[in-house]
Write a protein that holds these residues in place. Structure first.
Motif, short mmCIF file in Angstrom:
data_model
loop_
_atom_site.label_atom_id
_atom_site.label_comp_id
_atom_site.label_asym_id
_atom_site.label_seq_id
_atom_site.Cartn_x
_atom_site.Cartn_y
_atom_site.Cartn_z
N GLN A 153 0.69 -1.46 0.38
CA GLN A 153 -0.26 -0.15 0.04
C GLN A 153 0.69 1.23 -0.31
OE1 GLN A 153 -2.69 0.49 3.26
NE2 GLN A 153 -3.66 -1.85 2.45
N ARG A 155 3.96 1.70 -1.06
CA ARG A 155 5.34 1.91 -2.17
C ARG A 155 3.07 1.80 -3.28
NH1 ARG A 155 9.23 -2.56 -2.10
NH2 ARG A 155 10.91 -2.42 -0.98
N ARG A 156 2.31 1.75 -3.57
CA ARG A 156 1.23 1.83 -4.26
C ARG A 156 1.28 3.76 -4.09
NH1 ARG A 156 -3.13 -1.18 -3.44
NH2 ARG A 156 -1.71 -2.63 -3.94
N LEU A 157 0.82 4.30 -3.00
CA LEU A 157 0.94 5.23 -2.05
C LEU A 157 1.40 5.96 -3.26
CD1 LEU A 157 -1.10 6.99 -1.01
CD2 LEU A 157 -0.54 7.34 0.84
N ARG A 159 3.75 6.12 -5.05
CA ARG A 159 3.99 5.48 -6.52
C ARG A 159 2.55 6.65 -7.73
NH1 ARG A 159 4.26 1.08 -7.52
NH2 ARG A 159 2.10 0.22 -7.39
N THR A 160 1.69 6.79 -6.91
CA THR A 160 0.26 7.22 -7.69
C THR A 160 -0.55 8.03 -6.94
OG1 THR A 160 -1.49 5.84 -6.36
CG2 THR A 160 -0.50 4.46 -8.95
N GLY A 161 0.10 8.57 -5.60
CA GLY A 161 -0.76 9.39 -4.02
C GLY A 161 -2.52 8.84 -4.21
N PHE A 162 -2.59 7.46 -4.29
CA PHE A 162 -3.88 7.52 -3.52
C PHE A 162 -4.12 5.77 -3.88
CE2 PHE A 162 -5.07 6.96 -7.65
CZ PHE A 162 -5.82 5.69 -8.13
N VAL A 163 -4.30 5.13 -2.50
CA VAL A 163 -4.51 4.17 -2.69
C VAL A 163 -6.11 3.42 -2.35
CG1 VAL A 163 -4.53 2.35 -0.86
CG2 VAL A 163 -2.47 3.38 -1.02
N ARG A 164 -6.34 1.75 -3.09
CA ARG A 164 -7.54 2.04 -3.81
C ARG A 164 -7.89 1.03 -1.92
NH1 ARG A 164 -6.11 -1.76 -8.67
NH2 ARG A 164 -3.94 -2.05 -7.15
#
Length: 166
Positions: A153, A155-157, A159-164
Motif C-alpha cells: 500500500q 509503495r502504491r501510495l 507511486r500513484t498518490g492514492f490507495v484503492r
C-alpha cells in the motif's frame, strides 16, 4: 497438588501479561498514527520479531514442521486479514500516515481473545513451550502478511498518490 496450583498461577500471570501487552500495543499503535511512516518503520517490527526464532535452539520449543507450517498459514491467511482491513495508509501534505479504523482496537483485542482460547485448547495436547512456539509462528505469519500488505500500500501510495480500498 502444589504443581497444579503453580501451573494455574503461571497461566493466570501469562494471561494477565498478554492482556497488558495487547492494551499497550493498542495504545502505542494509536499514538504512532500521528507520525508519518516509511518503508523501514513498516518492516522493522517484522525484523525485530524474527529474532524470536532463536527459541528453537532449545529442544523444548521444537515442533513438527507440519504444525509449524499450519500455524504460519493460519496466521498468514486468517489472522492477518482483519488487521489488513482495519488499517490503511493516507497521504497528507506529502507524508504517509497510517489511518486506523475505529474498530482497530477491537480487532486486536478480538484476535487476542481468539488466540488465547486456541492456546488453552492446544496446550492440552502438546507441551507448554511447544504451544508457545506454535503461537509465536502464528503471530509471525500474521505480522509478516500484515506488514507486507502495508508495504505494498505504501509503495502504491507513493507511486500513484492514492490507495484503492484494500
Amino acid at each position: 497438588m502444589v504443581q497444579f496450583g503453580a501451573l494455574h498461577m503461571q497461566q493466570a500471570l501469562i494471561s494477565i501479561g498478554m492482556v497488558g501487552m495487547a492494551l499497550l500495543s493498542v495504545f502505542v499503535r494509536t499514538r504512532s498514527s500521528r507520525k508519518p511512516v516509511n518503508a523501514a518503520k513498516i518492516m522493522v517490527p517484522t525484523l525485530g520479531m524474527s529474532t524470536g526464532f532463536f527459541m528453537f535452539v532449545a529442544p523444548a520449543f521444537r515442533v513438527d514442521a507440519r504444525w509449524a507450517l499450519l500455524a504460519f498459514l493460519a496466521g498468514m491467511l486468517l489472522f492477518s486479514y482483519p488487521l489488513i482491513r482495519s488499517a490503511r495508509l493516507v497521504m497528507d501534505e506529502g507524508k504517509v500516515f497510517v489511518k486506523r479504523s475505529k474498530s482497530f482496537a477491537f480487532v486486536l483485542l478480538g484476535l487476542l481473545a481468539l488466540r488465547t482460547a486456541l492456546h488453552s485448547y492446544i496446550e492440552q495436547y502438546i507441551s507448554f513451550p511447544q504451544t508457545g512456539a506454535l503461537f509465536f509462528i502464528l503471530a509471525f505469519g500474521m505480522l509478516v502478511t500484515w506488514r507486507a500488505a502495508m508495504l505494498l500500500q505504501y509503495r502504491r501510495l507513493l507511486r500513484t498518490g492514492f490507495v484503492r480500498n484494500a
